[in-house]
Design a protein around this motif. Structure first.
Motif, mmCIF file in Angstrom:
data_model
loop_
_atom_site.group_PDB
_atom_site.id
_atom_site.type_symbol
_atom_site.label_atom_id
_atom_site.label_comp_id
_atom_site.label_asym_id
_atom_site.label_seq_id
_atom_site.Cartn_x
_atom_site.Cartn_y
_atom_site.Cartn_z
ATOM 1 N N ALA A 103 9.137 -2.610 9.467
ATOM 2 C CA ALA A 103 9.762 -2.833 8.155
ATOM 3 C C ALA A 103 9.030 -2.024 7.090
ATOM 4 N N LEU A 104 9.234 -0.724 7.091
ATOM 5 C CA LEU A 104 8.465 0.193 6.258
ATOM 6 C C LEU A 104 8.529 -0.159 4.781
ATOM 7 N N ARG A 105 9.730 -0.310 4.244
ATOM 8 C CA ARG A 105 9.888 -0.537 2.810
ATOM 9 C C ARG A 105 9.232 -1.835 2.361
ATOM 10 N N ARG A 106 9.429 -2.894 3.108
ATOM 11 C CA ARG A 106 8.848 -4.195 2.734
ATOM 12 C C ARG A 106 7.319 -4.127 2.774
ATOM 13 N N LEU A 107 6.771 -3.493 3.777
ATOM 14 C CA LEU A 107 5.318 -3.373 3.881
ATOM 15 C C LEU A 107 4.756 -2.577 2.710
ATOM 16 N N MET A 108 5.390 -1.463 2.403
ATOM 17 C CA MET A 108 4.916 -0.627 1.302
ATOM 18 C C MET A 108 5.023 -1.344 -0.030
ATOM 19 N N ALA A 109 6.118 -2.069 -0.224
ATOM 20 C CA ALA A 109 6.308 -2.802 -1.477
ATOM 21 C C ALA A 109 5.246 -3.877 -1.661
ATOM 22 N N VAL A 160 4.964 -12.180 5.681
ATOM 23 C CA VAL A 160 3.963 -11.561 6.541
ATOM 24 C C VAL A 160 3.428 -10.283 5.895
ATOM 25 N N SER A 161 4.286 -9.525 5.236
ATOM 26 C CA SER A 161 3.824 -8.313 4.552
ATOM 27 C C SER A 161 2.806 -8.668 3.474
ATOM 28 N N LEU A 166 8.439 -6.778 13.795
ATOM 29 C CA LEU A 166 8.519 -7.165 12.383
ATOM 30 C C LEU A 166 9.857 -6.737 11.792
ATOM 31 N N GLY A 167 10.366 -5.605 12.248
ATOM 32 C CA GLY A 167 11.639 -5.112 11.747
ATOM 33 C C GLY A 167 12.841 -5.917 12.197
ATOM 34 N N THR A 168 12.649 -6.865 13.130
ATOM 35 C CA THR A 168 13.754 -7.700 13.606
ATOM 36 C C THR A 168 13.773 -9.073 12.938
ATOM 37 N N GLN A 169 12.779 -9.370 12.109
ATOM 38 C CA GLN A 169 12.638 -10.708 11.540
ATOM 39 C C GLN A 169 13.517 -10.891 10.293
ATOM 40 N N ASP A 222 0.877 -11.275 3.494
ATOM 41 C CA ASP A 222 -0.353 -11.698 4.180
ATOM 42 C C ASP A 222 -1.160 -10.493 4.662
ATOM 43 N N LEU A 223 -0.473 -9.490 5.174
ATOM 44 C CA LEU A 223 -1.170 -8.280 5.626
ATOM 45 C C LEU A 223 -1.865 -7.590 4.457
ATOM 46 N N ALA A 224 -1.151 -7.494 3.330
ATOM 47 C CA ALA A 224 -1.752 -6.853 2.156
ATOM 48 C C ALA A 224 -2.971 -7.644 1.675
ATOM 49 N N ALA A 225 -2.866 -8.967 1.668
ATOM 50 C CA ALA A 225 -3.954 -9.804 1.163
ATOM 51 C C ALA A 225 -5.195 -9.725 2.052
ATOM 52 N N THR A 226 -4.994 -9.493 3.353
ATOM 53 C CA THR A 226 -6.128 -9.452 4.276
ATOM 54 C C THR A 226 -6.591 -8.022 4.552
ATOM 55 N N GLY A 227 -5.904 -7.034 3.983
ATOM 56 C CA GLY A 227 -6.316 -5.646 4.163
ATOM 57 C C GLY A 227 -5.949 -5.042 5.499
ATOM 58 N N ILE A 228 -5.058 -5.690 6.256
ATOM 59 C CA ILE A 228 -4.636 -5.138 7.543
ATOM 60 C C ILE A 228 -3.667 -3.983 7.299
ATOM 61 N N ALA A 229 -3.967 -2.845 7.883
ATOM 62 C CA ALA A 229 -3.100 -1.674 7.753
ATOM 63 C C ALA A 229 -2.096 -1.640 8.902
ATOM 64 N N VAL A 230 -1.029 -0.876 8.710
ATOM 65 C CA VAL A 230 0.013 -0.734 9.723
ATOM 66 C C VAL A 230 0.235 0.749 9.998
ATOM 67 N N VAL A 231 0.330 1.088 11.280
ATOM 68 C CA VAL A 231 0.675 2.449 11.676
ATOM 69 C C VAL A 231 2.016 2.410 12.400
ATOM 70 N N CYS A 232 2.978 3.110 11.850
ATOM 71 C CA CYS A 232 4.290 3.264 12.465
ATOM 72 C C CYS A 232 4.268 4.507 13.352
ATOM 73 N N CYS A 233 4.927 4.437 14.504
ATOM 74 C CA CYS A 233 4.972 5.568 15.432
ATOM 75 C C CYS A 233 6.430 5.901 15.723
ATOM 76 N N PRO A 234 7.093 6.606 14.796
ATOM 77 C CA PRO A 234 8.546 6.744 14.892
ATOM 78 C C PRO A 234 9.041 7.468 16.132
ATOM 79 N N ALA A 235 8.404 8.565 16.519
ATOM 80 C CA ALA A 235 8.937 9.354 17.638
ATOM 81 C C ALA A 235 8.981 8.526 18.921
#
Length: 439
Positions: A319-325, A283-284, A272-275, A286-299
């Protein structure tokens, strides 16, 4: 454990993990610093916060508390949760070597090894890592566990035993992470193995659809099986920097069109971060509208991704900022601990939060929320806030602010699960002449 510290000082660390007690008496926490920098007394009863008062004010309810704990000098926070672990793989870094260091190399190293591990070894490693997390403040863990035709159910059986043994100390959710493929005739036995795992006690359905020959159908199949068991699904989604391996939009479309009623989490979501920005925004939403959560695994994704680029390597984060927004629940997990997928790691959510600040450009409060409030939301757990009525899942850490806690990551921590102390680590610092220093 004793280790050198600056200016000739010495620091000794002592960890105490109390045995699981009977239901706790009311507990009064005195003089805790809260995230807003105020100090307060907090009464805990029946696993919940019964009252919060500014420090020093009178109150009969507080004087009635049977037990008291002085938290002067400690910051009191909602306890972190670990929304994405692999307790079946932990602590194998000394046994396994990943030739190239990338994701495919790590997968090959793990697949070559996993058939050789005994039940006792799997259980011991998992329990050790879970208790490492507990010492750091984690009171709930969601772990993915391999199942399938190549793996069998051995790892699940071991983790079910570990979950039972640790039940008084922390909550553990087990995601049945099924081998691929799961689609077509070739996937029939893996689908059957997944159903067996769910019937045997797994909490949620998992898999890596983007690695399947038919990623879109794999997503649908896994969600259908989850629905059959009225269970959540947590899928390894598009864990690659290849922008063509991007199936998150189809996941949201299926959840919307099928009116899928159970919680769905998309973990990693690296591509998602490459799009392009317009795709990320759409897509962000759509995820919010459908209630799909995202887990980032930075390490793990910072370690695994971008290795083919010798310079200007991409960061491998979603795409942390876009998802959160957009209003998506975005949590962060530690993922792998000292295994072929990440040779480092110690189960500390403050390490994860630090990476969100440094590599993901979140501020410190957002970063801590991702490993605490948001992690609990993704896992379907009750809110753990420092307000009356909230679940008493708490961490006291020797710091004055969230920023300092993330920056220093001090070892002095007191962990509360279901309203009682389940772990405490104290450090004492000495000069070279063994004169004890004040904290």
């Amino acid at each position: 454990m004793t280790r050198p510290t600056p200016e000739g000082e010495r620091e000794s660390e002592r960890h105490v993990q109390p045995e699981a007690p009977a239901p706790a008496a009311p507990l009064l926490l005195i003089g805790a610093t809260l995230p807003d920098a105020t100090t307060a007394d907090i009464l805990i009863e029946q696993g919940r916060i019964a009252g919060v008062w500014p420090e020093g004010t009178d109150g009969e309810a507080r004087t009635a508390a049977a037990d008291r704990l002085d938290l002067t000098g400690f910051l009191l926070l909602p306890a972190p949760a670990e929304p994405h672990a692999h307790l079946d793989k932990v602590l194998t870094a000394e046994l396994l070597r990943s030739a190239g260091g990338g994701l495919d190399d790590a997968v090959r190293a793990w697949y070559a090894y996993r058939a050789t591990a005994s039940h006792g070894e799997i259980s011991a490693r998992a329990a050790t890592a879970a208790q490492m997390m507990l010492e750091q403040g984690v009171t709930a863990i969601r772990t993915h566990v391999d199942v399938g035709t190549q793996t069998g159910q051995r790892y699940l059986t071991a983790l079910l035993d570990v979950r039972k043994s640790l039940l008084p100390l922390l909550e553990m959710q087990i995601v049945a992470f099924v081998d691929e493929p799961v689609t077509g005739l070739a996937g029939a036995n893996n689908r059957a193995a997944l159903r067996t795992a769910m019937a045997d006690g797994a909490t949620a359905v998992g898999g890596a659809p983007y690695r399947d020959a038919d990623p879109v159908e794999s997503q649908r199949t896994l969600l259908k099986i989850a629905a059959d068991y009225a269970a959540p699904a947590d899928l390894h989604t598009d864990e690659t920097l290849d922008p063509a391996a991007f199936f998150l939009a189809e996941l949201a479309a299926y959840v919307r069109e099928s009116e899928h009623p159970y919680k769905v989490t998309a973990s990693h979501c690296v591509s998602l971060g490459t799009q392009p920005d317009d795709v990320v925004r759409r897509v962000s939403a759509d995820l919010a509208a459908t209630g799909i959560a995202v887990v980032c695994c930075p390490a793990t994704n910072l370690y695994l991704q971008g290795r083919t680029r010798e310079h200007a390597a991409p960061r491998g984060l979603t795409a942390l900022r876009r998802l959160m927004a957009a209003g998506v629940h975005v949590a962060a997990g530690g993922d792998n601990i000292q295994d072929p997928f990440n040779p480092l790691g110690r189960g500390d959510p403050f390490d994860t939060a630090a990476l969100l600040v440094l590599a993901g450009h979140l501020d410190v409060d957002e970063a801590y929320a991702a490993v605490a409030d948001e992690a609990r939301a993704v896992m379907g757990l009750p809110e753990a806030r420092i307000v009356p009525g909230a679940a008493a899942e708490l961490l006291a850490i020797r710091a004055t602010s969230v920023r300092e806690a993330i920056a220093r990551r001090p070892a002095d921590r007191i962990v509360f699960h279901a309203g009682r102390m389940v772990s405490r680590t104290d450090t004492v610092r000495y000069r070279d002449d063994l004169t004890e220093l004040t904290r």
